[in-house]
Design a protein around this motif. Structure first.
Motif, PDB file in Angstrom:
ATOM      1  N   GLU A 264       0.828  -1.202   0.000  1.00 50.79           N
ATOM      2  CA  GLU A 264       0.000   0.000   0.000  1.00 50.79           C
ATOM      3  C   GLU A 264       0.871   1.264   0.000  1.00 50.79           C
ATOM      4  OE1 GLU A 264      -3.374   2.276  -0.139  1.00 50.79           O
ATOM      5  OE2 GLU A 264      -3.173   0.100  -0.365  1.00 50.79           O
ATOM      6  N   VAL A 265       1.986   1.227   0.744  1.00 51.72           N
ATOM      7  CA  VAL A 265       2.903   2.370   0.750  1.00 51.72           C
ATOM      8  C   VAL A 265       3.498   2.580  -0.640  1.00 51.72           C
ATOM      9  CG1 VAL A 265       5.092   3.217   1.667  1.00 51.72           C
ATOM     10  CG2 VAL A 265       3.442   2.162   3.197  1.00 51.72           C
ATOM     11  N   GLY A 266       3.904   1.487  -1.307  1.00 48.96           N
ATOM     12  CA  GLY A 266       4.441   1.598  -2.662  1.00 48.96           C
ATOM     13  C   GLY A 266       3.418   2.157  -3.635  1.00 48.96           C
ATOM     14  N   ARG A 267       2.162   1.737  -3.498  1.00 49.00           N
ATOM     15  CA  ARG A 267       1.113   2.243  -4.386  1.00 49.00           C
ATOM     16  C   ARG A 267       0.900   3.738  -4.162  1.00 49.00           C
ATOM     17  NH1 ARG A 267      -2.578  -0.907  -2.717  1.00 49.00           N
ATOM     18  NH2 ARG A 267      -1.926  -2.645  -4.076  1.00 49.00           N
ATOM     19  N   ALA A 268       0.910   4.156  -2.872  1.00 44.58           N
ATOM     20  CA  ALA A 268       0.735   5.586  -2.573  1.00 44.58           C
ATOM     21  C   ALA A 268       1.914   6.401  -3.099  1.00 44.58           C
ATOM     22  CB  ALA A 268       0.590   5.783  -1.064  1.00 44.58           C
ATOM     23  N   PHE A 269       3.145   5.846  -3.007  1.00 41.82           N
ATOM     24  CA  PHE A 269       4.322   6.561  -3.515  1.00 41.82           C
ATOM     25  C   PHE A 269       4.233   6.741  -5.028  1.00 41.82           C
ATOM     26  CE2 PHE A 269       8.532   6.480  -5.432  1.00 41.82           C
ATOM     27  CZ  PHE A 269       9.145   7.537  -4.782  1.00 41.82           C
ATOM     28  N   ASN A 270       3.824   5.719  -5.743  1.00 43.74           N
ATOM     29  CA  ASN A 270       3.712   5.829  -7.197  1.00 43.74           C
ATOM     30  C   ASN A 270       2.678   6.881  -7.589  1.00 43.74           C
ATOM     31  OD1 ASN A 270       5.658   3.906  -7.812  1.00 43.74           O
ATOM     32  ND2 ASN A 270       4.210   2.212  -7.719  1.00 43.74           N
ATOM     33  N   ALA A 271       1.563   6.926  -6.837  1.00 44.03           N
ATOM     34  CA  ALA A 271       0.545   7.949  -7.121  1.00 44.03           C
ATOM     35  C   ALA A 271       1.099   9.348  -6.850  1.00 44.03           C
ATOM     36  CB  ALA A 271      -0.703   7.683  -6.287  1.00 44.03           C
TER      37      ALA A 271
END
Length: 484
Positions: A264-271
């Motif tokens: 979830e942290v990786g997904r938020a960083f990409n966004a």
């Protein structure tokens, strides 16, 4: 040790997730193994005490049988029977007849010794009579006496006593029981307790148990370390991508993997990366449009001002247009100098500083002290512009610049001292704002320190000011070598 906090010293703790997880796991394992070992050891000692008492009672029954046998013999036959027992050798007891109890140095009492003595005395009184006069004690083999003459164990033939009373190399304590048979006759019985109760000492954790604790703790720490390392790899990739993005590099989307929280942290960083990239692109386009759109009307206004007949009005309009053009150029320069699209490289800061100070070395305006110990990962042109602005600022307002390098594994520090009037403390933050000038300063756009601080911030560093006691201003550039 870490600095004192509120009057107390704080223990140093690992800073990495892996180190803290391993430390916590080790503490939990040691606590659990310690509690289980204490419980196990207490149960083991209780069971050993029960076995010891049972063994002592069995030994006492054998003694009572021997005492009954000697009681049944005529007094004249007793020495002959003893001689026969000694000649046979290998008997369980060493028995002698004495005219008085033998005095020997008694070993210090322990709970196990007292339990054995109580058990033996209880059985002998039950089997031989409550009025029986008995002396029971534990004696060291070195202090043991066998006969009235006080002979030591080593002074007797080996067949007489050594097989029954020695257990080399342990040499455990000897249980000596002296029973009064008749007036002037004492029966002396010496014996060892049977295995495994010969030593009578309360042992600690067996070596096998200690090895078990060490091995299980090691395997558990190994598996926990591998698990945390596997789970923390996405976080390390995320931290590297965040650092590169803060330096303005073109960062690829991070791989979304690991646990659900890490994913979830990786997904938020990409966004966030996509939004920031889109914002920077739009900002660049906006300033390009502003630059294009403002230059045309400013130029047109200058042409119209030239056509005015009133020279005073023409001068006023000219000053306003010059100020407007300076503001536009300053804003565009600020964006251009801080938004440098470069790849991150390992920079030799010594070479950068030598290139910047070389033109001034002959005049003595600049001095340089110290050297960088290792290359620094960053954007070469941006850092060169940052350091160049600090040097230009020192030369512009302080006439001379004295540079000092303080490099370590933690970070790179550059101190730039000038010989100017300094900056009032209440104004030291304002000088970083665009177009801000102190009284009497009219040179430039007032952007140098602000641009230098923005570049330092993009590398995770800082630019700070401090007035020197002897006069002048010290500007300090701090660049960390790693981002926590």
């Amino acid at each position: 040790m870490r600095p004192r906090t509120e009057g107390r010293w704080r223990l140093p703790l690992p800073r990495s997730l892996l180190g803290r997880m391993l430390l916590l796991t080790l503490l939990v394992v040691l606590l659990a193994q310690g509690l289980s070992s204490v419980i196990w050891l207490s149960q083991l000692r209780a069971s050993q005490m029960e076995g010891l008492v049972a063994s002592a009672r069995s030994l006492a029954h054998s003694m009572s049988a021997s005492v009954s046998y000697f009681r049944s013999l005529p007094v004249a036959y007793r020495p002959m029977v003893l001689d026969q027992l000694r000649s046979m050798g290998g008997t369980r007891f060493v028995v002698s007849l004495n005219d008085k109890p033998l005095g020997m140095q008694v070993l210090p009492a322990t709970p196990r010794k007292e339990a054995v003595i109580d058990a033996v005395a209880d059985v002998l009184h039950q089997r031989l009579g409550a009025q029986l006069e008995i002396s029971i004690q534990f004696v060291s083999p070195q202090d043991l006496r066998i006969f009235n003459s006080g002979l030591k164990l080593d002074e007797l033939p080996r067949s007489w006593a050594h097989y029954a009373l020695t257990l080399e190399p342990i040499n455990p304590p000897v249980l000596v029981t002296q029973i009064r048979l008749a007036e002037g006759e004492w029966l002396y019985i010496a014996s060892l307790l049977p295995e495994p109760y010969t030593s009578l000492e309360e042992q600690g954790l067996p070596s096998q148990q200690l090895w078990f604790i060490v091995l299980t703790s090691s395997f558990l720490l190994l598996f926990i370390g591998l698990l945390v390392h596997w789970q923390s790899r996405p976080l390390k990739r995320l931290a590297l991508a965040a650092r590169e993005m803060s330096l303005g590099a073109d960062v690829e989307p991070v791989t979304e993997g690991g646990g659900s929280e890490v994913e979830e942290v990786g997904r938020a960083f990409n966004a966030m990366r996509e939004r920031i990239s889109r914002y920077l692109t739009e900002r660049s386009q906006l300033f390009s449009a502003i630059s294009h759109d403002l230059r045309t009307p400013i130029t047109r206004l200058r042409l119209r001002v030239e056509l005015l007949d009133d020279e005073q009005l023409q001068a006023k309009f000219g000053r306003d247009l010059d100020e407007l053009e300076m503001l536009v150029k300053g804003a565009l320069q600020c964006v251009k100098d801080t938004d440098i699209h470069e790849n991150i490289e390992r920079i030799d800061l010594n070479q950068v500083l030598e290139c910047l100070v070389e033109p001034y070395l002959g005049s003595g305006q600049i001095t340089l002290e110290g050297r960088a110990q290792a290359p620094y990962p960053g954007k070469p042109l941006a850092l060169k512009r940052c350091i160049g602005n600090l040097i230009d600022n020192a030369l512009k307002y302080g006439e001379r610049a004295h540079l000092r390098i303080l490099d370590s594994d933690i970070g790179f520090v550059l101190q730039v001292d000038d010989e100017g009037p300094g900056v009032p403390e209440q104004r030291q933050e304002q000088v970083f704002e665009p177009h801000f000038r102190l009284a009497g300063q009219q040179q430039g756009y007032g952007l140098g320190l602000g641009i230098a601080r923005n570049i330092a911030h993009s590398h995770g560093g800082e630019v700070s000011l401090r007035n020197l006691r002897e006069g002048g201003l010290r500007v300090t550039l701090s660049l960390p070598r790693s981002v926590d």
